[in-house]
Design a protein around this motif. Structure first.
Motif, mmCIF file in Angstrom:
data_model
loop_
_atom_site.group_PDB
_atom_site.id
_atom_site.type_symbol
_atom_site.label_atom_id
_atom_site.label_comp_id
_atom_site.label_asym_id
_atom_site.label_seq_id
_atom_site.Cartn_x
_atom_site.Cartn_y
_atom_site.Cartn_z
ATOM 1 N N ARG A 1 -58.973 17.659 -35.114
ATOM 2 C CA ARG A 1 -57.538 17.860 -35.314
ATOM 3 C C ARG A 1 -57.070 17.178 -36.594
ATOM 4 N NH1 ARG A 1 -53.993 19.439 -31.292
ATOM 5 N NH2 ARG A 1 -52.158 19.528 -32.611
ATOM 6 N N SER B 1 -55.493 18.886 -39.893
ATOM 7 C CA SER B 1 -54.085 18.582 -40.158
ATOM 8 C C SER B 1 -53.839 18.202 -41.615
ATOM 9 C CB SER B 1 -53.611 17.440 -39.264
ATOM 10 O OG SER B 1 -53.667 17.843 -37.925
ATOM 11 N N TYR B 2 -54.807 17.470 -42.201
ATOM 12 C CA TYR B 2 -54.634 17.069 -43.601
ATOM 13 C C TYR B 2 -55.441 18.028 -44.456
ATOM 14 C CZ TYR B 2 -52.932 12.926 -41.228
ATOM 15 O OH TYR B 2 -52.247 12.078 -40.409
ATOM 16 N N GLU C 1 -50.772 4.314 -36.837
ATOM 17 C CA GLU C 1 -51.367 5.138 -35.782
ATOM 18 C C GLU C 1 -52.523 4.406 -35.108
ATOM 19 O OE1 GLU C 1 -52.353 9.113 -37.147
ATOM 20 O OE2 GLU C 1 -54.053 9.100 -35.770
ATOM 21 N N LEU D 1 -51.114 1.863 -32.867
ATOM 22 C CA LEU D 1 -50.600 2.494 -31.651
ATOM 23 C C LEU D 1 -51.740 2.806 -30.686
ATOM 24 C CD1 LEU D 1 -50.225 5.722 -30.510
ATOM 25 C CD2 LEU D 1 -48.639 3.911 -29.846
ATOM 26 N N LEU D 2 -52.816 3.408 -31.229
ATOM 27 C CA LEU D 2 -53.963 3.749 -30.373
ATOM 28 C C LEU D 2 -54.499 2.498 -29.681
ATOM 29 C CD1 LEU D 2 -55.877 6.385 -32.537
ATOM 30 C CD2 LEU D 2 -54.647 6.766 -30.401
ATOM 31 N N ALA E 1 -52.706 -0.148 -29.009
ATOM 32 C CA ALA E 1 -51.698 -0.590 -28.038
ATOM 33 C C ALA E 1 -51.796 0.210 -26.742
ATOM 34 C CB ALA E 1 -50.303 -0.453 -28.640
ATOM 35 N N ILE E 2 -52.143 1.509 -26.857
ATOM 36 C CA ILE E 2 -52.216 2.293 -25.620
ATOM 37 C C ILE E 2 -53.633 2.293 -25.040
ATOM 38 C CG2 ILE E 2 -50.214 3.730 -26.171
ATOM 39 C CD1 ILE E 2 -52.116 5.954 -26.948
ATOM 40 N N LEU F 1 -49.338 -2.162 -36.317
ATOM 41 C CA LEU F 1 -48.117 -1.548 -35.778
ATOM 42 C C LEU F 1 -46.903 -1.852 -36.639
ATOM 43 C CD1 LEU F 1 -48.575 -2.166 -31.979
ATOM 44 C CD2 LEU F 1 -48.119 0.032 -33.047
ATOM 45 N N PHE G 1 -46.268 0.358 -23.689
ATOM 46 C CA PHE G 1 -45.453 -0.124 -24.808
ATOM 47 C C PHE G 1 -44.421 0.926 -25.205
ATOM 48 C CE2 PHE G 1 -49.133 -2.856 -25.428
ATOM 49 C CZ PHE G 1 -48.534 -4.055 -25.787
ATOM 50 N N PHE H 1 -41.785 1.316 -28.495
ATOM 51 C CA PHE H 1 -41.469 0.673 -29.772
ATOM 52 C C PHE H 1 -40.165 1.192 -30.348
ATOM 53 C CE2 PHE H 1 -46.059 0.998 -29.300
ATOM 54 C CZ PHE H 1 -46.453 -0.316 -29.484
ATOM 55 N N SER I 1 -39.730 2.119 -33.423
ATOM 56 C CA SER I 1 -39.970 3.300 -34.277
ATOM 57 C C SER I 1 -40.869 4.328 -33.575
ATOM 58 C CB SER I 1 -40.571 2.857 -35.604
ATOM 59 O OG SER I 1 -41.672 1.994 -35.373
ATOM 60 N N HIS J 1 -43.551 5.325 -32.755
ATOM 61 C CA HIS J 1 -45.008 5.356 -32.943
ATOM 62 C C HIS J 1 -45.677 6.535 -32.255
ATOM 63 C CE1 HIS J 1 -45.820 1.997 -35.445
ATOM 64 N NE2 HIS J 1 -45.168 1.158 -34.687
ATOM 65 N N VAL K 1 -47.963 10.006 -32.767
ATOM 66 C CA VAL K 1 -48.928 10.509 -33.761
ATOM 67 C C VAL K 1 -48.351 11.801 -34.335
ATOM 68 C CG1 VAL K 1 -51.278 11.299 -34.162
ATOM 69 C CG2 VAL K 1 -50.833 9.490 -32.497
ATOM 70 N N PRO K 2 -48.049 11.834 -35.648
ATOM 71 C CA PRO K 2 -47.261 12.935 -36.197
ATOM 72 C C PRO K 2 -47.923 14.313 -36.098
ATOM 73 C CG PRO K 2 -48.107 11.521 -37.949
ATOM 74 C CD PRO K 2 -48.377 10.824 -36.654
ATOM 75 N N ARG K 3 -49.275 14.363 -36.094
ATOM 76 C CA ARG K 3 -49.891 15.685 -36.111
ATOM 77 C C ARG K 3 -50.133 16.244 -34.708
ATOM 78 N NH1 ARG K 3 -53.483 11.916 -37.526
ATOM 79 N NH2 ARG K 3 -55.114 11.628 -35.975
ATOM 80 N N LEU K 4 -49.847 15.429 -33.683
ATOM 81 C CA LEU K 4 -50.045 15.905 -32.312
ATOM 82 C C LEU K 4 -48.708 16.340 -31.709
ATOM 83 C CD1 LEU K 4 -52.512 13.201 -30.945
ATOM 84 C CD2 LEU K 4 -53.048 15.367 -32.043
ATOM 85 N N MET L 1 -52.489 11.123 -24.709
ATOM 86 C CA MET L 1 -53.439 10.190 -25.356
ATOM 87 C C MET L 1 -53.984 9.089 -24.438
ATOM 88 S SD MET L 1 -54.618 11.003 -28.211
ATOM 89 C CE MET L 1 -55.533 9.525 -28.623
ATOM 90 N N ARG M 1 -45.347 8.610 -22.503
ATOM 91 C CA ARG M 1 -46.709 8.161 -22.835
ATOM 92 C C ARG M 1 -46.975 6.771 -22.255
ATOM 93 N NH1 ARG M 1 -47.684 7.461 -29.013
ATOM 94 N NH2 ARG M 1 -46.330 5.692 -28.594
#
Lengths: 400, 223
Positions: A12, A16-17, A306, A309-310, A312-313, A397, B87, B89, B91, B93, B95-98, B106, B154
């Motif tokens: 993906r 995407s890029y 990103e 974030l990954l 963090a989750i 983050l 969490f 946040f 802003s 957070h 993922v912009p492309r998903l 996720m 999420r």
């Protein structure tokens, strides 16, 4: 994270890029294509030379008078002796060896060919009937020294000479003069063009005895020998050596060259050349690898939040490392496949442009090119992906 | 449920040591609604990061759910984060492309939940947060409120014990912010511990328990 998900999510990111991915893939593809095309060129040249060699005969051994010395004192020179002649008797002795399928003694000279008010100088080969099959020559018409006519004054004309001297009538059966001697045209060679630097279309062939008297010599220019099979070549060479040494009173005064040896030398040189160009092309793969590393580092810096974030989750370092690693792997895989196709297409164009050059990339080069490309991609992504994995989540983050 | 004993976190600024947290003792029970307030640099975000296992204390002991989590390995910490903590946040957070649905999915992917179960749980979450019509949109195509709802979906998809929200309404206008808070509070009423870090008095006032911080220390703690 499962392998399947890692591959899907990283794919993906690749799609995407788009611009970024296309540029990397292009760099990788050019590297692989360069390896494929340059080795196709190098190996094509090698095969071209090999083909040329086999077109002059197979399992050939040439015996020449005189000893080719590259070192040490040449006894004959200091003692005022010349090397012993190579004679027809020597040729007949060679012909009796079990490893020899056939042989042809050879004399070469230049004489004036004349008929019907035309005349020109031609290269004259004096030999026996077996010269034609040994040298892979073909007769377009007639025959040369057919059975029971071994001692008659026959001549075979090159295709172009037959055309020049007898443009309107059939050359077979015509009388023609070579210097002061009259010959009967019994054959015409098939049009063959130039091989190995001389043109068989402009030669004439006459029986060896006539050639020796024409050039006033009893020595042979060389003896061409065809071994029974490829594996017989070494023993045939040895047998010829022993036979001639015996008949020359123990003197080793002939040089025996096998077509194989010459071919091997060319083969080795051109193979080394192919390896060298493959190596040069491989440098472009290394450049592509560095580009991948660079772009992946930029991507990680752009996607730092990103990554935070990954984490963090619940992603651990291994998950992040695998994601970026898989992304680089996709890019190098796509680049490699596209490069392979580019390279094959380029080789096809080469073959179309130069039909006599068999420009096929050798399998080893393709396999090596693909493997080197993939390894380069993998190595180049190790540093960026481990850097991504080590990022501190809090700092990642907070990065905007 | 959250048990902090003499937690100290020191940041090095050049050759100076700055106490971001200085011997913090704090107990938060399951299902509590806590706000942490304080000026910038008071250590409230650092406290939240330590509670969320994103950061490690330099000294002290942290027990989560009765289990000492101070000395977990990085991978164990990541697993604990994934399973017990959500969490949210300022802003968002995402993922912009998903897409919205993929963003929500996720944590399930990271938790290696089988795809069939993932699909149904994401569908449930989209419904619960009223995002069905936005499921296939990317974050850039969503409003601020929708983005934060995706982020909350999420954060809660793996039914964590605690939700840690750092200025969750900071990027939203007032009424949307209030809606988001109502969502979070509803989760809290259902039994999830909710900890909100903010410097907005009005937001802080909604919580049941208020913790005030200054210079790395807890200065007020009132219910």
């Amino acid at each position: 994270m499962t392998l399947n998900d890692t591959l899907l999510i990283s794919l993906r990111a690749v799609t995407s890029y788009r611009v970024r991915s296309l540029l990397i893939i292009l760099a990788m593809a050019l590297g692989v294509a360069a390896v494929v095309m340059l080795t196709a060129l190098g190996d094509g040249a090698r095969r071209y030379v090999v083909n040329q060699f086999s077109s002059i005969g197979t399992n050939l051994i040439a015996v020449m008078p005189g000893r080719a010395e590259t070192s040490g004192a040449f006894l004959g020179a200091t003692m005022g002796r010349t090397p012993r002649d190579l004679t027809l008797k020597d040729a007949q002795l060679i012909g009796r060896l079990p490893q020899v399928r056939r042989y042809a003694p050879l004399n070469v000279g230049v004489a004036e060919l004349s008929a019907a008010k035309r005349l020109r100088d031609v290269t004259v080969l004096g030999s026996t009937a077996d010269l034609i099959p040994i040298r892979h020559m073909n007769l377009a018409q007639g025959s040369f020294l057919a059975h029971d006519s071994e001692h008659s004054a026959q001549i075979v004309l090159g295709a172009k000479l037959a055309e020049e001297f007898f443009p309107t009538s059939n050359a077979i059966g015509q009388r023609i003069r070579l210097d002061e001697n009259r010959f009967l045209v019994t054959g015409v060679l098939a049009l063959q063009g130039e091989t190995m630097g001389y043109n068989t279309d402009e030669i004439v062939i006459i029986p060896i005895d006539y050639a020796q008297s024409l050039f006033n010599t009893t020595s042979l220019f060389r003896i061409l020998v065809e071994a029974r099979s490829h594996s017989d070549i070494p023993s045939a060479k040895e047998a010829i050596h022993d036979t001639l040494k015996k008949s020359h009173d123990g003197e080793e005064d002939v040089t025996i060259i096998t077509q194989d040896a010459v071919l091997d030398t060319f083969d080795r040189i051109l193979h080394a050349l192919t390896l060298a160009v493959a190596g040069i092309a491989a440098i472009s793969l290394a450049v592509a690898g560095i580009l991948i590393m660079n772009v992946m580092l930029v991507a990680i810096s752009q996607r730092t939040p990103e990554i935070g974030l990954l984490k963090a989750i619940g992603a651990d370092a291994a998950d992040i490392r695998h994601l970026f690693f898989a992304e680089a792997l996709w890019l190098s895989l796509a680049g490699t496949i596209i490069g392979f196709l580019f390279g094959q297409f380029g080789s096809l164009l080469l073959r179309l442009a130069y039909p006599q050059l068999p420009a096929w990339a050798p399998a080893w080069a393709i396999i090596a090119g693909v493997i080197v490309a993939l390894i380069t991609g993998i190595l180049a992504s190790l540093l960026p992906s481990s850097r991504a994995a080590r990022l501190d989540p809090v700092q990642a983050l907070s990065k905007k | 449920m959250i048990d902090l004993t003499e937690i100290t976190r020191i940041f090095k600024m050049g050759d100076q040591s700055v106490y971001a947290l200085h011997e913090i003792n704090l107990n938060i029970a399951t299902g509590e609604y806590v706000s942490i307030m304080g000026p910038s640099g008071s250590g409230k975000s650092t406290l939240l990061n330590i509670i969320g296992l994103l950061d490690r204390p330099d000294s002290g002991r942290y027990a989560l759910d009765g289990k000492n989590v101070t000395d977990l390995t990085e991978t164990e910490q990541a697993q604990t984060r994934r399973d017990k903590i959500g969490f949210v946040f300022q802003s968002f957070h995402l993922v912009p492309r998903l897409t919205a649905a993929e963003n929500i999915e996720m944590p399930l992917i990271l938790g290696e939940i089988p795809p069939d179960e993932r699909k149904s749980r994401v569908a449930d979450a989209l419904q619960a947060f009223d995002l069905q019509s936005r499921a296939q949109h990317r974050p850039a195509e969503l409003s601020g409120g929708q983005r934060q709802r995706v982020a909350i979906a999420r954060a809660t998809i793996l039914r964590p014990k605690a939700i840690l929200a750092d200025e969750p309404t900071g990027n939203l206008d007032h009424s949307i912010g209030a809606e988001v808070m109502t969502l979070l509070e509803k989760l809290c009423q259902e039994g999830t511990t909710l900890i909100v870090v903010t410097h907005d008095r009005e937001l802080s006032a909604r919580a049941k328990r208020h913790i005030g911080m200054r210079d790395g220390k807890i200065v007020t703690d009132s219910s």
